[in-house]
Enzyme design. Structure first.
Site, PDB file in Angstrom:
ATOM      1  N   ASP A 239      -6.400  -3.662  -7.327  1.00 19.18           N
ATOM      2  CA  ASP A 239      -7.255  -2.645  -7.090  1.00 19.18           C
ATOM      3  C   ASP A 239      -8.510  -2.544  -8.110  1.00 19.18           C
ATOM      4  O   ASP A 239      -9.603  -2.655  -7.707  1.00 19.18           O
ATOM      5  CB  ASP A 239      -6.603  -1.271  -7.077  1.00 19.18           C
ATOM      6  CG  ASP A 239      -5.985  -0.963  -5.688  1.00 19.18           C
ATOM      7  OD1 ASP A 239      -6.370  -1.461  -4.612  1.00 19.18           O
ATOM      8  OD2 ASP A 239      -4.958  -0.255  -5.811  1.00 19.18           O
TER       9      ASP A 239
ATOM     10  N   THR B 188       0.799  -1.081   0.133  1.00 20.36           N
ATOM     11  CA  THR B 188       0.137   0.063  -0.128  1.00 20.36           C
ATOM     12  C   THR B 188       0.792   1.201   0.201  1.00 20.36           C
ATOM     13  O   THR B 188       2.073   1.002   0.114  1.00 20.36           O
ATOM     14  CB  THR B 188      -1.163  -0.016   1.105  1.00 20.36           C
ATOM     15  OG1 THR B 188      -1.909   1.029   0.783  1.00 20.36           O
ATOM     16  CG2 THR B 188      -0.270  -0.036   2.511  1.00 20.36           C
TER      17      THR B 188
ATOM     18  N   LYS C  89       3.478   1.319  -3.809  1.00 21.47           N
ATOM     19  CA  LYS C  89       3.064   0.804  -4.799  1.00 21.47           C
ATOM     20  C   LYS C  89       3.727   1.068  -6.230  1.00 21.47           C
ATOM     21  O   LYS C  89       3.872  -0.218  -7.265  1.00 21.47           O
ATOM     22  CB  LYS C  89       1.582   1.084  -5.170  1.00 21.47           C
ATOM     23  CG  LYS C  89       0.438   0.691  -4.084  1.00 21.47           C
ATOM     24  CD  LYS C  89      -0.859   1.160  -4.378  1.00 21.47           C
ATOM     25  CE  LYS C  89      -1.720   0.749  -3.340  1.00 21.47           C
ATOM     26  NZ  LYS C  89      -3.160   1.063  -3.710  1.00 21.47           N
TER      27      LYS C  89
ATOM     28  N   GLY D  12      -4.102   7.325  -7.372  1.00 18.16           N
ATOM     29  CA  GLY D  12      -3.467   6.068  -7.361  1.00 18.16           C
ATOM     30  C   GLY D  12      -4.416   4.820  -7.636  1.00 18.16           C
ATOM     31  O   GLY D  12      -4.178   3.858  -8.009  1.00 18.16           O
TER      32      GLY D  12
ATOM     33  N   GLY E 250     -12.123  11.037 -10.360  1.00 18.64           N
ATOM     34  CA  GLY E 250     -10.679  10.715  -9.786  1.00 18.64           C
ATOM     35  C   GLY E 250      -9.866  10.386 -10.686  1.00 18.64           C
ATOM     36  O   GLY E 250     -10.031   9.865 -11.919  1.00 18.64           O
ATOM     37  N   ALA E 251      -8.462  10.903 -10.551  1.00 19.08           N
ATOM     38  CA  ALA E 251      -7.318  10.466 -11.424  1.00 19.08           C
ATOM     39  C   ALA E 251      -6.103  10.286 -10.642  1.00 19.08           C
ATOM     40  O   ALA E 251      -5.007  10.338 -11.049  1.00 19.08           O
ATOM     41  CB  ALA E 251      -7.245  11.476 -12.413  1.00 19.08           C
TER      42      ALA E 251
ATOM     43  N   ASN F 235      -0.080  -3.725  -6.257  1.00 16.05           N
ATOM     44  CA  ASN F 235      -0.410  -3.747  -4.831  1.00 16.05           C
ATOM     45  C   ASN F 235      -0.647  -5.122  -4.251  1.00 16.05           C
ATOM     46  O   ASN F 235      -1.144  -5.196  -3.190  1.00 16.05           O
ATOM     47  CB  ASN F 235      -1.677  -3.121  -4.520  1.00 16.05           C
ATOM     48  CG  ASN F 235      -2.958  -3.811  -5.314  1.00 16.05           C
ATOM     49  OD1 ASN F 235      -2.563  -4.700  -6.026  1.00 16.05           O
ATOM     50  ND2 ASN F 235      -4.152  -3.479  -4.913  1.00 16.05           N
TER      51      ASN F 235
HETATM   52  N1  LIG Z   1     -12.422   0.173  -1.576  1.00 15.44           N
HETATM   53  C1  LIG Z   1     -11.073  -0.156  -1.714  1.00 15.44           C
HETATM   54  O1  LIG Z   1     -10.621  -1.473  -1.845  1.00 15.44           O
HETATM   55  C2  LIG Z   1     -10.000   0.974  -2.069  1.00 15.44           C
HETATM   56  C3  LIG Z   1      -8.868   0.697  -2.577  1.00 15.44           C
HETATM   57  C4  LIG Z   1      -8.023   1.561  -2.719  1.00 15.44           C
HETATM   58  C5  LIG Z   1      -8.364   2.796  -2.279  1.00 15.44           C
HETATM   59  N2  LIG Z   1      -9.489   3.144  -1.806  1.00 15.44           N
HETATM   60  C6  LIG Z   1      -9.810   4.596  -1.172  1.00 15.44           C
HETATM   61  O2  LIG Z   1      -9.936   5.227  -2.488  1.00 15.44           O
HETATM   62  C7  LIG Z   1      -9.567   6.832  -2.121  1.00 15.44           C
HETATM   63  C8  LIG Z   1      -8.427   7.435  -2.879  1.00 15.44           C
HETATM   64  O3  LIG Z   1      -7.470   6.985  -2.655  1.00 15.44           O
HETATM   65  P1  LIG Z   1      -6.083   7.121  -3.609  1.00 15.44           P
HETATM   66  O4  LIG Z   1      -5.009   6.319  -3.195  1.00 15.44           O
HETATM   67  O5  LIG Z   1      -6.448   6.900  -5.305  1.00 15.44           O
HETATM   68  O6  LIG Z   1      -5.910   8.634  -3.528  1.00 15.44           O
HETATM   69  P2  LIG Z   1      -4.910   9.695  -4.347  1.00 15.44           P
HETATM   70  O7  LIG Z   1      -4.137   8.945  -5.067  1.00 15.44           O
HETATM   71  O8  LIG Z   1      -4.153  10.544  -3.412  1.00 15.44           O
HETATM   72  O9  LIG Z   1      -5.955  10.311  -5.313  1.00 15.44           O
HETATM   73  C9  LIG Z   1      -6.864  11.217  -4.613  1.00 15.44           C
HETATM   74  C10 LIG Z   1      -7.919  11.868  -5.823  1.00 15.44           C
HETATM   75  O10 LIG Z   1      -8.967  12.497  -4.827  1.00 15.44           O
HETATM   76  C11 LIG Z   1      -9.080  13.642  -5.502  1.00 15.44           C
HETATM   77  N3  LIG Z   1      -9.158  14.789  -4.618  1.00 15.44           N
HETATM   78  C12 LIG Z   1      -8.797  14.504  -3.470  1.00 15.44           C
HETATM   79  N4  LIG Z   1      -9.044  15.886  -2.853  1.00 15.44           N
HETATM   80  C13 LIG Z   1     -10.155  16.556  -3.468  1.00 15.44           C
HETATM   81  C14 LIG Z   1     -10.892  17.635  -3.313  1.00 15.44           C
HETATM   82  N5  LIG Z   1     -10.828  18.511  -2.185  1.00 15.44           N
HETATM   83  N6  LIG Z   1     -11.585  18.157  -4.622  1.00 15.44           N
HETATM   84  C15 LIG Z   1     -11.727  17.220  -5.500  1.00 15.44           C
HETATM   85  N7  LIG Z   1     -10.911  16.148  -5.862  1.00 15.44           N
HETATM   86  C16 LIG Z   1     -10.044  15.612  -4.648  1.00 15.44           C
HETATM   87  C17 LIG Z   1      -7.754  13.961  -6.277  1.00 15.44           C
HETATM   88  O11 LIG Z   1      -7.901  14.842  -7.425  1.00 15.44           O
HETATM   89  P3  LIG Z   1      -6.410  15.774  -7.751  1.00 15.44           P
HETATM   90  O12 LIG Z   1      -5.857  14.668  -8.906  1.00 15.44           O
HETATM   91  O13 LIG Z   1      -7.005  16.746  -8.550  1.00 15.44           O
HETATM   92  O14 LIG Z   1      -5.649  15.930  -6.712  1.00 15.44           O
HETATM   93  C18 LIG Z   1      -7.426  12.494  -6.815  1.00 15.44           C
HETATM   94  O15 LIG Z   1      -8.024  12.440  -8.078  1.00 15.44           O
HETATM   95  C19 LIG Z   1      -9.049   6.818  -0.595  1.00 15.44           C
HETATM   96  O16 LIG Z   1     -10.274   6.916   0.258  1.00 15.44           O
HETATM   97  C20 LIG Z   1      -8.768   5.250  -0.592  1.00 15.44           C
HETATM   98  O17 LIG Z   1      -9.056   4.851   1.027  1.00 15.44           O
HETATM   99  C21 LIG Z   1     -10.445   2.092  -1.629  1.00 15.44           C
END
Ligand SMILES: NC(=O)c1ccc[n+]([C@@H]2O[C@H](COP(=O)([O-])OP(=O)(O)OC[C@H]3O[C@@H](n4cnc5c(N)ncnc54)[C@H](OP(=O)(O)O)[C@@H]3O)[C@@H](O)[C@H]2O)c1
Length: 264
Positions: A109, A68, A72, A136, A133-134, A93
Site C-alpha cells: 500500500d 483486502t 490484512k 489502515g 489519516g491514521a 496486503n
Molecule cells: N488508491 C489506493 O491504492 C488505495 C489503497 C488503500 C486504500 N485506499 C482508500 O483509502 C481510504 C481509506 O481507507 P482505510 O482502509 O485506510 O480506512 P480506515 O482504516 O477505516 O481509516 C479511515 C481514516 O479516515 C478517518 N475518517 C473517517 N471518517 C472521518 C471523518 N468523518 N472525519 C475525519 N476523519 C475521518 C479515520 O479517522 P479516525 O481514526 O478518527 O476514525 C481514519 O484515519 C479509502 O477511500 C480507501 O478506498 C486507496
C-alpha cells in the site's frame, strides 16, 4: 482475456469483495503486459479465513493473493513468512505463493504510493509531507514514506491518539526521521490524504485548505470519485493533484516485482 489451462491465478480476497477495483484494473494490466495471469475475486468470511490457507498452499497455479479488508491483519499469523515492511506495518496486503507452496506476506500500500510519486517525478526523499489519516492505509503509507527518507512527516487525524501511535512506531523503527503529530504548520511539499473523506459529496476536506499552496503535490488515496473535492481544490490553487488510481497502478508494479512476474 482468454483463460486457458496455462493461466495462473491471482486471488483477491476480502469480505465483502464486490467493491474491489483491483480485480478489473489488474486483469487489464496483466493482459496489456501479455502476462497469463487472471485475477479472481474471493469473498471469504473472517471466520473461514484460516480454512483457505491449506488450499492456497496446495494450489499449484496460484501465483499470489491480494488481501483486502478485513483480512490484512489476521493474515499476518497465517502465512509462513513476512517481509520486513509487512512486519513493521502489522498488516499484509499481498501474498506470494512460492513453488514449494510457502506463503510469503508482503505489504505494498505504502510502497505503491511512494513509487507513484517518484514515478511522476516528485521527490519524496527530503520532502516535508503532511499525512492526513491514521487508519489502515495511513500506517503503511507512513512507514513507506519514512523508509523513502522523508525529510519531515507530520500526521493529522481526527482521533489524535491514533496519529500519536503511528508517530511513536515510526520513531522507534526510524530514529533518524523527523516525524510528529501535525499542529499548525502549513508549508509542505507533499500532502497525502489517506482518510475516507472525499468519498461522499458532502464530506469536509481532509486537510486545511491553507496547505494547498501552488506547487504542492496533493495525493489522494480515495479512488471513488476519481477526482475528489480535495484534488479539484488543489488544482484550482495551483497545486499538483495526484489521484488515487495512480497509487493503485503503482501497487500493481510493486506486486509484479514481489511475485517475480516482472520479467515474464
Ligand atoms: N488508491 C489506493 O491504492 C488505495 C489503497 C488503500 C486504500 N485506499 C482508500 O483509502 C481510504 C481509506 O481507507 P482505510 O482502509 O485506510 O480506512 P480506515 O482504516 O477505516 O481509516 C479511515 C481514516 O479516515 C478517518 N475518517 C473517517 N471518517 C472521518 C471523518 N468523518 N472525519 C475525519 N476523519 C475521518 C479515520 O479517522 P479516525 O481514526 O478518527 O476514525 C481514519 O484515519 C479509502 O477511500 C480507501 O478506498 C486507496
Amino acid at each position: 482475456m482468454t483463460i486457458t489451462g496455462n493461466t495462473s491465478i491471482y486471488a483477491h480476497i476480502g469480505f465483502p469483495i464486490h467493491h474491489t477495483r483491483a480485480a478489473a484494473l489488474f486483469n487489464g494490466l496483466f493482459e496489456d503486459l501479455g502476462i497469463d495471469v487472471a485475477v479472481v475475486p474471493f469473498e471469504i468470511e473472517p471466520d473461514q479465513l484460516s480454512a483457505t490457507i491449506p488450499a492456497f498452499r496446495a494450489w499449484r497455479n496460484l501465483v499470489g493473493v491480494g488481501v483486502t479488508i478485513p483480512h490484512k491483519e489476521t493474515m499476518l499469523s497465517l502465512v509462513d513468512e513476512l517481509t520486513p515492511m509487512a512486519k513493521l506495518c502489522g498488516a499484509t496486503n499481498v501474498i506470494r505463493r512460492d513453488p514449494d507452496g510457502r506463503l510469503i506476506g508482503g505489504q505494498c500500500d505504502g510502497t505503491g504510493l511512494v513509487r507513484s510519486l517518484t514515478g511522476a517525478g516528485h521527490q519524496v526523499s527530503g520532502a516535508k509531507v503532511l499525512l492526513s489519516g491514521a487508519g489502515g492505509t495511513a500506517r503503511p503509507v507512513a512507514f513507506a514514506l519514512a523508509d523513502a527518507g522523508v525529510g519531515r512527516l507530520e500526521i493529522a487525524n481526527r482521533t489524535r491518539e491514533k496519529a500519536e501511535g503511528i508517530v511513536a512506531e515510526i520513531r522507534a523503527a526510524y530514529p533518524d526521521r523527523d516525524v510528529r503529530v501535525h499542529e499548525d504548520a502549513d508549508e509542505f511539499d507533499i500532502v497525502v490524504n489517506t482518510t475516507s473523506l472525499g468519498m461522499n459529496s458532502d464530506d469536509p476536506l481532509p486537510v486545511e485548505a491553507k496547505v494547498l499552496r501552488p506547487g504542492v503535490v496533493v495525493a489522494d488515496a480515495v479512488m471513488a470519485p476519481p477526482e475528489t473535492a480535495l484534488l479539484k481544490l488543489a488544482a484550482s490553487r495551483g497545486a499538483i493533484p495526484h489521484p488515487g488510481i495512480l497509487m493503485l497502478r503503482s501497487q500493481f508494479e510493486v506486486i509484479l516485482d514481489f511475485l517475480g512476474l516482472t520479467s515474464k
